[in-house]
Scaffold this motif. Structure first.
Motif, short mmCIF file in Angstrom:
data_model
loop_
_atom_site.label_atom_id
_atom_site.label_comp_id
_atom_site.label_asym_id
_atom_site.label_seq_id
_atom_site.Cartn_x
_atom_site.Cartn_y
_atom_site.Cartn_z
N GLU A 8 0.96 -1.43 0.01
CA GLU A 8 -0.13 -0.14 0.04
C GLU A 8 0.87 1.27 -0.01
O GLU A 8 0.74 1.89 -0.80
CB GLU A 8 -0.88 -0.02 1.30
CG GLU A 8 -2.10 -0.78 1.29
CD GLU A 8 -2.87 -0.50 -0.15
OE1 GLU A 8 -3.26 0.69 -0.49
OE2 GLU A 8 -3.11 -1.50 -1.05
N LYS A 11 2.15 1.90 -3.31
CA LYS A 11 1.48 2.21 -4.34
C LYS A 11 1.40 3.77 -4.20
O LYS A 11 1.33 4.44 -4.96
CB LYS A 11 0.17 1.49 -3.95
CG LYS A 11 0.24 0.17 -4.87
CD LYS A 11 -1.28 -0.23 -4.91
CE LYS A 11 -1.35 -1.84 -4.29
NZ LYS A 11 -2.92 -2.21 -4.12
N GLN A 14 4.25 5.61 -5.28
CA GLN A 14 4.35 5.31 -6.95
C GLN A 14 3.49 6.78 -7.42
O GLN A 14 4.00 7.44 -8.20
CB GLN A 14 3.53 4.33 -7.30
CG GLN A 14 3.14 4.38 -8.76
CD GLN A 14 2.58 3.20 -9.48
OE1 GLN A 14 3.14 2.22 -9.70
NE2 GLN A 14 1.23 3.01 -9.20
N ASP A 15 2.37 6.91 -6.69
CA ASP A 15 1.57 8.14 -7.22
C ASP A 15 2.60 9.15 -6.95
O ASP A 15 2.44 10.45 -7.50
CB ASP A 15 0.17 8.28 -6.56
CG ASP A 15 -0.79 7.01 -6.80
OD1 ASP A 15 -0.43 6.40 -7.87
OD2 ASP A 15 -1.73 6.86 -5.94
N GLY A 267 -4.16 4.07 -12.84
CA GLY A 267 -3.55 3.01 -11.78
C GLY A 267 -4.83 2.30 -11.28
O GLY A 267 -5.60 1.90 -12.01
N GLU A 268 -4.72 2.37 -9.84
CA GLU A 268 -5.65 1.41 -9.26
C GLU A 268 -7.13 2.01 -9.05
O GLU A 268 -7.15 3.23 -9.13
CB GLU A 268 -5.27 1.14 -8.01
CG GLU A 268 -3.94 0.36 -7.99
CD GLU A 268 -2.93 1.46 -7.61
OE1 GLU A 268 -1.57 1.31 -8.16
OE2 GLU A 268 -3.14 2.59 -7.55
N ASP A 272 -9.44 -1.10 -4.80
CA ASP A 272 -8.33 -1.91 -4.78
C ASP A 272 -8.05 -1.94 -3.25
O ASP A 272 -7.66 -3.30 -2.88
CB ASP A 272 -6.92 -1.05 -5.13
CG ASP A 272 -6.72 -1.17 -6.70
OD1 ASP A 272 -7.47 -1.97 -7.15
OD2 ASP A 272 -6.04 -0.59 -7.24
#
Ligand SMILES: [Zn+2]
Length: 285
Positions: A8, A11, A14-15, A267-268, A272
């Motif tokens: 998590e 992620k 990543q953003d 993305g997600e 998610d």
């Protein structure tokens, strides 16, 4: 930290990193936005200077021609006056020739003056027009410069916020994992962590060895796709069934369009988190 928590965080990171890269690129590219307009302005100014030189030259030519005309007129008038005092045929012929020649010279010079004057007027008009255009371009460029510097300031502020967010999410993450994610995001257009569907990486759509996919599913360590190097996480498919492919079945990959769409998107999706919680419960049972 539990692996789902790490994933998590990755992620979220990543953003943040993807947005950071985007903002940094935008800041670096910002001056280029003005270069076309700056080049245009420089070209206009150069053209103006050249034309102005031509204008000055034409003005000088006109002065010279007018002096020539004055001389020719003077010569003709002088010869015409002298006609009153001649006594012989020979003197007459000489003066007559002089008058004719001066007259012809006058004609030629007058034509040249007309021609040169037309050019002069055209240049004058052109210069006036170009001067206005340059002033307008300069004004536009200055306005854009001001606007752009405001935009850059806003982007720098966003970049600072992103850096703070990055620092906030980083604790607990292995620096090496973070470094790898950063590198993948830079080389893979902002996507560094992707789901597997069955044994297919949704980042590069390659079929992973079953054992490999299983490691992702178990989720007790960070697993990187051997083909695209992205970090992999397990995401249960919408219909609750995982589809496993043999390497020979690559043809049926077209069926995975739904999952490929995910790569193109942001993305997600919102589901998610709950999906991941379900996963966790799945293998904790
Ligand atoms: Zn991959």
């Amino acid at each position: 930290m539990v692996m789902t928590e790490v994933l998590e965080k990755l992620k979220t990171l990543q953003d943040i990193l993807a947005q950071k890269n985007k903002v940094e690129t935008a800041i670096n590219d910002a001056p280029k936005l003005l270069s076309t307009q700056e080049e245009l302005l420089a070209r206009l100014k150069k053209g103006y200077i050249e034309k102005n030189e031509l204008y000055e030259k034409t003005r000088h030519n006109l002065t010279t021609l007018k002096m020539e005309l004055f001389d020719a007129e003077g010569a003709r008038e002088k010869a015409e006056k002298a006609m009153d005092t001649i006594t012989t045929q020979r003197e007459y012929e000489a003066l007559d020739k002089e008058i004719r020649e001066a007259g012809e010279r006058e004609q030629t010079v007058r034509k040249e003056i007309q021609k040169e004057d037309r050019t002069f007027q055209e240049l004058k008009e052109d210069l006036k027009r170009e001067e206005a255009l340059i002033a307008q371009q300069e004004e536009e460029l200055n306005e854009r410069k001001v606007k752009l510097s405001e935009e850059i300031e806003a982007m720098n502020k966003e970049l600072n916020d992103l850096k703070e967010a990055e620092e906030a999410v980083s604790p607990g993450l292995n620096p090496e994992t973070k470094f790898k994610l950063e590198r993948i995001i830079k080389s893979k257009q902002g996507i560094g962590i992707v789901a597997i569907h069955g044994n297919v990486c949704t980042g590069c759509h390659m079929i992973l060895p079953a054992q490999f996919a299983n490691e992702v599913r178990v989720g007790d360590k960070i697993v990187y796709c051997p083909y695209c190097s992205r970090i992999l996480f397990y995401l249960e498919s919408a219909d609750g069934e995982d589809v496993f492919f043999n390497e020979e079945d690559a043809g049926s990959l077209a069926d995975l369009d739904d999952f490929m769409d995910d790569e193109e998107g942001d993305g997600e999706d919102a589901d998610d988190d709950s999906d991941l919680d379900d996963d966790k419960m799945d293998y904790e049972d």
